[in-house]
Design an enzyme around this catalytic site. Structure first.
Site, PDB file in Angstrom:
ATOM      1  N   ARG A   1      11.196  -9.082 -12.391  1.00  0.00           N
ATOM      2  CA  ARG A   1      12.667  -8.969 -11.790  1.00  0.00           C
ATOM      3  C   ARG A   1      13.212  -7.926 -12.505  1.00  0.00           C
ATOM      4  O   ARG A   1      13.866  -8.108 -13.705  1.00  0.00           O
ATOM      5  CB  ARG A   1      13.380 -10.392 -11.850  1.00  0.00           C
ATOM      6  CG  ARG A   1      14.840  -9.957 -11.385  1.00  0.00           C
ATOM      7  CD  ARG A   1      15.313 -11.764 -11.007  1.00  0.00           C
ATOM      8  NE  ARG A   1      15.516 -12.508 -12.386  1.00  0.00           N
ATOM      9  CZ  ARG A   1      16.500 -12.406 -13.487  1.00  0.00           C
ATOM     10  NH1 ARG A   1      17.507 -11.953 -13.142  1.00  0.00           N
ATOM     11  NH2 ARG A   1      16.263 -13.363 -14.285  1.00  0.00           N
ATOM     12  N   HIS A  42      18.107  -5.093 -17.373  1.00  0.00           N
ATOM     13  CA  HIS A  42      17.106  -5.720 -18.042  1.00  0.00           C
ATOM     14  C   HIS A  42      15.960  -6.002 -17.103  1.00  0.00           C
ATOM     15  O   HIS A  42      16.195  -6.214 -15.797  1.00  0.00           O
ATOM     16  CB  HIS A  42      17.671  -6.739 -18.817  1.00  0.00           C
ATOM     17  CG  HIS A  42      18.276  -6.602 -19.839  1.00  0.00           C
ATOM     18  ND1 HIS A  42      19.652  -6.369 -19.708  1.00  0.00           N
ATOM     19  CD2 HIS A  42      18.257  -6.059 -21.315  1.00  0.00           C
ATOM     20  CE1 HIS A  42      20.295  -5.973 -20.845  1.00  0.00           C
ATOM     21  NE2 HIS A  42      19.393  -5.753 -21.792  1.00  0.00           N
ATOM     22  N   HIS A  65      21.071   3.322 -19.578  1.00  0.00           N
ATOM     23  CA  HIS A  65      20.850   2.017 -19.219  1.00  0.00           C
ATOM     24  C   HIS A  65      20.891   1.468 -17.932  1.00  0.00           C
ATOM     25  O   HIS A  65      22.226   1.710 -17.185  1.00  0.00           O
ATOM     26  CB  HIS A  65      21.889   1.204 -20.400  1.00  0.00           C
ATOM     27  CG  HIS A  65      21.898  -0.327 -19.974  1.00  0.00           C
ATOM     28  ND1 HIS A  65      20.864  -1.126 -20.705  1.00  0.00           N
ATOM     29  CD2 HIS A  65      22.600  -1.091 -19.596  1.00  0.00           C
ATOM     30  CE1 HIS A  65      21.137  -2.273 -20.319  1.00  0.00           C
ATOM     31  NE2 HIS A  65      22.231  -2.556 -19.583  1.00  0.00           N
ATOM     32  N   CYS A  71      16.538  -6.528 -13.136  1.00  0.00           N
ATOM     33  CA  CYS A  71      18.056  -6.882 -12.930  1.00  0.00           C
ATOM     34  C   CYS A  71      18.714  -5.874 -13.100  1.00  0.00           C
ATOM     35  O   CYS A  71      18.976  -5.524 -14.390  1.00  0.00           O
ATOM     36  CB  CYS A  71      18.306  -8.197 -13.668  1.00  0.00           C
ATOM     37  SG  CYS A  71      19.678  -8.999 -13.610  1.00  0.00           S
ATOM     38  N   ASP A  83      10.320 -13.093 -14.057  1.00  0.00           N
ATOM     39  CA  ASP A  83      10.549 -14.503 -13.084  1.00  0.00           C
ATOM     40  C   ASP A  83      10.647 -13.746 -11.700  1.00  0.00           C
ATOM     41  O   ASP A  83      11.396 -14.556 -10.852  1.00  0.00           O
ATOM     42  CB  ASP A  83      11.826 -15.280 -13.419  1.00  0.00           C
ATOM     43  CG  ASP A  83      13.004 -14.919 -13.685  1.00  0.00           C
ATOM     44  OD1 ASP A  83      12.943 -13.219 -13.234  1.00  0.00           O
ATOM     45  OD2 ASP A  83      13.950 -15.097 -13.875  1.00  0.00           O
ATOM     46  N   CYS A 114      20.820 -14.297  -8.688  1.00  0.00           N
ATOM     47  CA  CYS A 114      21.284 -14.136 -10.264  1.00  0.00           C
ATOM     48  C   CYS A 114      22.567 -13.231 -10.053  1.00  0.00           C
ATOM     49  O   CYS A 114      23.180 -12.996 -11.154  1.00  0.00           O
ATOM     50  CB  CYS A 114      20.259 -13.031 -10.978  1.00  0.00           C
ATOM     51  SG  CYS A 114      20.000 -11.718 -10.479  1.00  0.00           S
TER      52      CYS A 114
END
Ligand code: FE
Length: 145
Positions: free
Chosen positions: A131, A119, A116, A133, A123, A79
């Protein structure tokens, strides 16, 4: 980003929740860290400093020093962002429904400073199939020597 020297809140062992205003963080954090951590920004895929990292070590919140991930939980994801299947402790991060940008996602925040981080998706690999990310800019990596 290693900004402990100018950041009085940065601590890798203290897990006390921080209550620091964005105005205060803006004075302390480098602009690229502030933009992601406090304004929910996202770095471009395949540009962050850790997406390809496979060294052994620990990942801390670049804003406050909270211990977030171990390299054992990092996996090679296509990703373009550093990806992990679990946090160090169940309460290292907090999770919030995010419906911004026309998507339904779950936002991951640092549970100590509320910044923050990225996310979480369903998967990832076993055993959790999650995951995380993450944005490299809000992580501090400390290799195990
Ligand atoms: Fe934090």
């Amino acid at each position: 980003m290693n900004n402990q020297t100018q950041n009085p809140y940065y601590n890798r062992t203290d897990t006390t929740t921080l209550h620091v205003s964005d105005a205060e963080w803006k004075k302390i954090l480098p602009p690229e860290v502030y933009q992601i951590a406090r304004e929910k920004g996202t770095e471009w895929a395949f540009t962050g400093k850790y997406y390809k990292t496979d060294e052994r070590g620990d990942y801390y919140c670049a804003v406050c020093g909270n211990h977030l991930f171990r390299s054992d939980a990092k996996f090679a994801s296509s990703c373009g962002w550093p990806s992990f299947f679990e946090t160090v402790r169940p309460n290292s991060a907090t999770y919030i429904s995010d419906h911004s940008h026309g998507m339904s996602r779950i936002e991951v925040k640092c549970s100590r400073c509320g910044s923050h981080l990225g996310h979480i998706f369903d998967d990832g690999p076993a055993p959790t199939h999650k995951r995380f990310c993450m944005n490299s800019a809000v992580l501090d990596f400390v290799p195990i020597k």
